[in-house]
Design a protein around this motif. Structure first.
Motif, PDB file in Angstrom:
ATOM      1  N   PRO A  62       0.824  -1.216   0.000  1.00 60.67           N
ATOM      2  CA  PRO A  62       0.000   0.000   0.000  1.00 60.67           C
ATOM      3  C   PRO A  62       0.857   1.264   0.000  1.00 60.67           C
ATOM      4  N   GLU A  63       0.440   2.260  -0.770  1.00 61.12           N
ATOM      5  CA  GLU A  63       1.134   3.534  -0.839  1.00 61.12           C
ATOM      6  C   GLU A  63       0.143   4.672  -0.649  1.00 61.12           C
ATOM      7  N   SER A  64       0.512   5.642   0.163  1.00 61.80           N
ATOM      8  CA  SER A  64      -0.355   6.788   0.423  1.00 61.80           C
ATOM      9  C   SER A  64      -0.146   7.850  -0.650  1.00 61.80           C
ATOM     10  N   HIS A  65      -1.255   8.396  -1.157  1.00 63.04           N
ATOM     11  CA  HIS A  65      -1.204   9.461  -2.166  1.00 63.04           C
ATOM     12  C   HIS A  65      -1.953  10.673  -1.633  1.00 63.04           C
ATOM     13  N   PHE A 122      -5.549   9.297  -0.341  1.00 66.56           N
ATOM     14  CA  PHE A 122      -6.035   7.931  -0.551  1.00 66.56           C
ATOM     15  C   PHE A 122      -4.858   6.965  -0.619  1.00 66.56           C
ATOM     16  N   ILE A 123      -5.185   5.681  -0.506  1.00 71.44           N
ATOM     17  CA  ILE A 123      -4.179   4.615  -0.532  1.00 71.44           C
ATOM     18  C   ILE A 123      -4.293   3.831  -1.830  1.00 71.44           C
ATOM     19  N   MET A 124      -3.169   3.607  -2.477  1.00 65.62           N
ATOM     20  CA  MET A 124      -3.115   2.756  -3.675  1.00 65.62           C
ATOM     21  C   MET A 124      -2.465   1.427  -3.280  1.00 65.62           C
ATOM     22  N   PHE A 134      -5.048   0.285  10.315  1.00 64.56           N
ATOM     23  CA  PHE A 134      -6.187   0.350   9.406  1.00 64.56           C
ATOM     24  C   PHE A 134      -5.788  -0.092   7.996  1.00 64.56           C
ATOM     25  N   ILE A 135      -4.668   0.412   7.510  1.00 66.54           N
ATOM     26  CA  ILE A 135      -4.216   0.083   6.152  1.00 66.54           C
ATOM     27  C   ILE A 135      -3.935  -1.416   6.033  1.00 66.54           C
ATOM     28  N   LYS A 140      -5.951  -3.921   3.664  1.00 61.08           N
ATOM     29  CA  LYS A 140      -5.198  -4.646   2.629  1.00 61.08           C
ATOM     30  C   LYS A 140      -5.548  -6.133   2.646  1.00 61.08           C
ATOM     31  N   LYS A 141      -5.579  -6.709   3.847  1.00 58.97           N
ATOM     32  CA  LYS A 141      -5.916  -8.133   3.965  1.00 58.97           C
ATOM     33  C   LYS A 141      -7.337  -8.409   3.488  1.00 58.97           C
TER      34      LYS A 141
END
Length: 421
Positions: free
Chosen positions: A73-76, A83-85, A147-148, A152-153
């Motif tokens: 996950p990457e934060s933008h 948002f997270i990609m 949270f991320i 993701k899971k």
């Protein structure tokens, strides 16, 4: 079920790990009980025996040909939103794919788009739920590490559930989601606003009209889902409450141990046992922390996932009811002989086919969903039971070692008595 009008509904649905750890088997001699029978196996040996029996069961004959991973996950951050990609990596041997491996990046809205398209294309198939868009009060804050990781899971679970579905995994929308580098252009090609509004208006009309009678098998299905929803929601809430109470207990333990250590400095004669108790409390605190983590990572996600699944099932069955309600309304209009008979007869015949197809699709997917649900929850329950056994055995061993350390050797006790006399 006859003669009773069943209200239809058009409302939507909520959007929304297994760890194999070897447990040490405590070896015990087969001493006899009073009745001459052998001693029962220790809890951990019973667990290992159960796992061995599970491993001996025949493997699924289906060959997996689609492997998907959601990770990295990457934060933008933009001027208007954060948002997270997530990276979505796909490896496949399916001939309809131009390549054997793909790597794309997707945000949560892309997963929502996929699920929406799958439901539009297959209204009576059970599309696995996504994690909720917004976090409820009392849970982790939005976009922090916990949270991320949790999201993701859940997203990984979602796409893999789709990949295992015998129909949804072959959807063109799913293929686009996995392979298209620029998904935004495809997302704009969905049904227009007026088309979606038309579907909503028809659903409202059907909900007001209601069903003449729901087939008995779907009535039984409704009752099952309602009962399942109540039970799984209750277990989910109680489990989360237990975790909160265990965290409070853990905080108390972390204050409890040091108190014994401080006390030991004031009591020379009790220094050794007091330090021993402090050590036991500290070690049990670590075991408690691991158990809480396991419950949070394994049992709670499984339970909450199927809380959301129950809402999904209700939405699917409402859509089935709406198809039947529309058919019944058109059929009544045909019987009234106040409309164009030929044109309406063709429409009624088409709706009759839709009802039959919807019923058959839902019945087939229902059995598949039940098998998957039982496998998932059974796995979570077994993993939790194993961790509980490990937790209590470890704590038991800690306190037993303390008791052994406090037992005086007979020779030492006689020497102390002789010295006193």
């Amino acid at each position: 079920m006859s003669g009773q009008t069943v209200p239809a509904d058009f409302s939507g649905h909520m959007l929304d790990l297994d760890e194999d750890e070897d447990l040490e088997v405590f070896t015990k001699q087969n001493t006899s009980l009073a009745d001459g029978g052998p001693m029962p196996n220790s809890p951990s040996s019973m667990v290992n025996q159960y796992r061995l029996e599970e491993d001996e069961e025949p493997q699924d004959a289906n060959i997996k040909d689609l492997f998907i991973t959601v990770d990295n996950p990457e934060s933008h951050v933009t001027a208007i939103e954060t948002f997270i990609m997530y990276r979505v990596v796909t490896k496949t041997t399916r001939s309809e794919f131009d390549s054997s491996e793909y790597e794309v990046r997707r945000r949560y809205q892309d997963f929502l788009w996929l699920r929406s398209r799958l439901e539009e294309s297959h209204p009576t198939l059970i599309v696995h739920p996504l994690p909720e868009k917004f976090v409820m009060k009392g849970m982790v804050e939005r976009f922090n590490d916990d949270f991320i990781e949790t999201r993701k899971k859940a997203l990984h679970r979602f796409v893999n559930k789709i990949s295992e579905h015998p129909i949804l995994s072959f959807s063109q929308h799913f293929k686009l989601f996995l392979t298209a580098q620029d998904l935004a252009s495809h997302r704009k090609q969905g049904p227009g606003f007026l088309s979606r509004m038309g579907e909503t208006v028809r659903a409202v009309a059907n909900s007001v009209r209601g069903l003449r009678s729901r087939p008995e098998e779907f009535g039984v299905m409704w009752e099952y889902v309602e009962d399942f929803s109540n039970k799984i929601s209750s277990v989910d809430k109680v489990t989360q409450r237990i975790i909160r109470e265990q965290k409070e207990h853990l905080d108390e333990l972390k204050q409890y141990g040091p108190t014994y250590t401080q006390w030991a400095g004031l009591e020379e004669e009790l220094e050794e046992p007091l330090k021993g108790v402090a050590g036991c409390v500290e070690r049990c605190s670590k075991e408690t922390e691991e158990q809480i983590h396991h419950l949070s990572e394994v049992l709670v996600p499984a339970l909450h996932e199927y809380v959301l699944c129950a809402e999904t099932l209700k939405a699917v069955m409402r859509r089935r009811d709406n198809i039947q309600a529309e058919f019944e309304a058109k059929n009544e209009a045909l019987a009234s002989k106040k409309v164009d008979q030929e044109a309406l007869q063709e429409e009624v015949d088409g709706l009759a086919d839709r009802v039959e197809q919807a019923n058959n699709v839902l019945k087939g997917d229902w059995s598949r969903w039940q098998d998957s649900m039982r496998t998932d929850l059974k796995s979570a329950f077994i993993s939790t039971a194993e961790k509980n056994v490990e937790y209590y055995e470890q704590c038991l061993a800690v306190w037993e070692s303390f008791l052994l350390s406090q037992k005086e050797e007979p020779g030492e006790q006689r020497e102390e008595e002789d010295a006193a006399s």
